[in-house]
Scaffold this motif. Sequence first.
Motif, PDB file in Angstrom:
ATOM      1  N   ALA A  27      42.241  30.327  29.600  1.00 25.18           N
ATOM      2  CA  ALA A  27      41.251  31.362  29.920  1.00 25.18           C
ATOM      3  C   ALA A  27      39.833  30.795  29.970  1.00 25.18           C
ATOM      4  N   GLN A  28      39.697  29.591  30.511  1.00 21.89           N
ATOM      5  CA  GLN A  28      38.381  28.976  30.627  1.00 21.89           C
ATOM      6  C   GLN A  28      37.656  29.385  31.908  1.00 21.89           C
ATOM      7  N   GLN A  29      38.410  29.860  32.882  1.00 23.72           N
ATOM      8  CA  GLN A  29      37.810  30.230  34.164  1.00 23.72           C
ATOM      9  C   GLN A  29      38.438  31.518  34.678  1.00 23.72           C
ATOM     10  N   LEU A  30      37.579  32.426  35.169  1.00 24.67           N
ATOM     11  CA  LEU A  30      38.039  33.688  35.752  1.00 24.67           C
ATOM     12  C   LEU A  30      38.056  33.558  37.259  1.00 24.67           C
ATOM     13  N   PHE A  31      39.082  34.133  37.890  1.00 26.20           N
ATOM     14  CA  PHE A  31      39.212  34.079  39.348  1.00 26.20           C
ATOM     15  C   PHE A  31      39.381  35.489  39.907  1.00 26.20           C
ATOM     16  N   GLU A  32      38.753  35.698  41.014  1.00 27.49           N
ATOM     17  CA  GLU A  32      38.938  36.949  41.756  1.00 27.49           C
ATOM     18  C   GLU A  32      40.084  36.754  42.730  1.00 27.49           C
ATOM     19  N   LEU A  56      47.462  35.699  49.284  1.00 27.74           N
ATOM     20  CA  LEU A  56      46.490  35.859  48.215  1.00 27.74           C
ATOM     21  C   LEU A  56      45.445  34.738  48.264  1.00 27.74           C
ATOM     22  N   PHE A  57      44.172  35.142  48.157  1.00 26.85           N
ATOM     23  CA  PHE A  57      43.065  34.191  48.091  1.00 26.85           C
ATOM     24  C   PHE A  57      42.472  34.253  46.687  1.00 26.85           C
ATOM     25  N   VAL A  58      42.343  33.118  46.043  1.00 24.88           N
ATOM     26  CA  VAL A  58      41.831  33.041  44.678  1.00 24.88           C
ATOM     27  C   VAL A  58      40.472  32.345  44.714  1.00 24.88           C
ATOM     28  N   THR A  59      39.444  33.037  44.190  1.00 27.69           N
ATOM     29  CA  THR A  59      38.075  32.527  44.225  1.00 27.69           C
ATOM     30  C   THR A  59      37.471  32.564  42.830  1.00 27.69           C
ATOM     31  N   PRO A  60      36.809  31.479  42.392  1.00 28.59           N
ATOM     32  CA  PRO A  60      36.146  31.505  41.072  1.00 28.59           C
ATOM     33  C   PRO A  60      35.097  32.610  41.019  1.00 28.59           C
ATOM     34  N   MET A  61      34.985  33.251  39.871  1.00 29.37           N
ATOM     35  CA  MET A  61      34.085  34.386  39.706  1.00 29.37           C
ATOM     36  C   MET A  61      33.331  34.264  38.389  1.00 29.37           C
TER      37      MET A  61
END
Length: 276
Positions: A27-32, A56-61
């Motif tokens: 859980a170090q990075q959240l993705f949209e 599905l497209f995953v983008t850092p948020m």
Amino acid sequence: IFVKAYKHKPDFFSTGEATLYLFNSGAQQLFEVKAFHEEYRSWFIGQTVQQDGRLLFVTPMDPLFLILSYLIKADKEPGKFQPLDQVVLDSEYPSCPLLLKCADVKQYIHHVTEEKEIGSQKFHKYSQEKTLKWLKKKVNQTVKALKSNNISVGERVHAATFISGIQITDTKEDYIRYAHGLISEYIPEDLSKELLKYLGLPELKSPAPEPPLKKRKLSDVPVEAEEDYTKFNSSNLKTKKANSKMSAAQKALAKVDKSGMKAISTFFSSKPKASK
């Protein structure tokens, strides 16, 4: 892993509908996660067919956008400072505290809060002034990214207000306004309006519709006829109507002098009986 959190776009601040976000390991990075979906689409995987054909497209948020909503909600009690682990709580979605584990959250939380430190513990309170300053930086970063990727925004900004028939060129205001629109998808509507003022941008308004044509006012004065319509009496109309149905030959025959001529019907009438 997928965890449930509040939906930030577009129903988060209107309906509170839940959606899924992606965290990496630890859980170090959240993705949209965005889904591209078309009807009648499936995936062929090996010898099987996957019915769900979404892409599905995953983008850092930035997790601060989601944490911001909890800070605003907790600010209903003005002047109250609280630990973050008591602010980012949700009885329906217990996984929300994972947002605080994201890298640099505690380092950058001061961009949207006022802080107080008592001993070894820190307490936070939502600050709109700091938040607007932070959001302005986000807008400037977005403008820079748009320009570096040669993305034209002028037509999109003016299309939102139905302005047509003019030559559109990308201006500094167009870039800022478009970037503001992108950032506004992740913040409440009230905060979006405040950000618009903070950026010094006036609200866009659609052009006023053209006024309807004025109707001629009917006069109460009686109108006199400009022509004598009595000449069009019924007898003349019948004669004119009858003449209009006659052929050219019939019209020519009508002009022949018929004096001394017998009618053709007399040749077919019965002969009178001779008297005895």
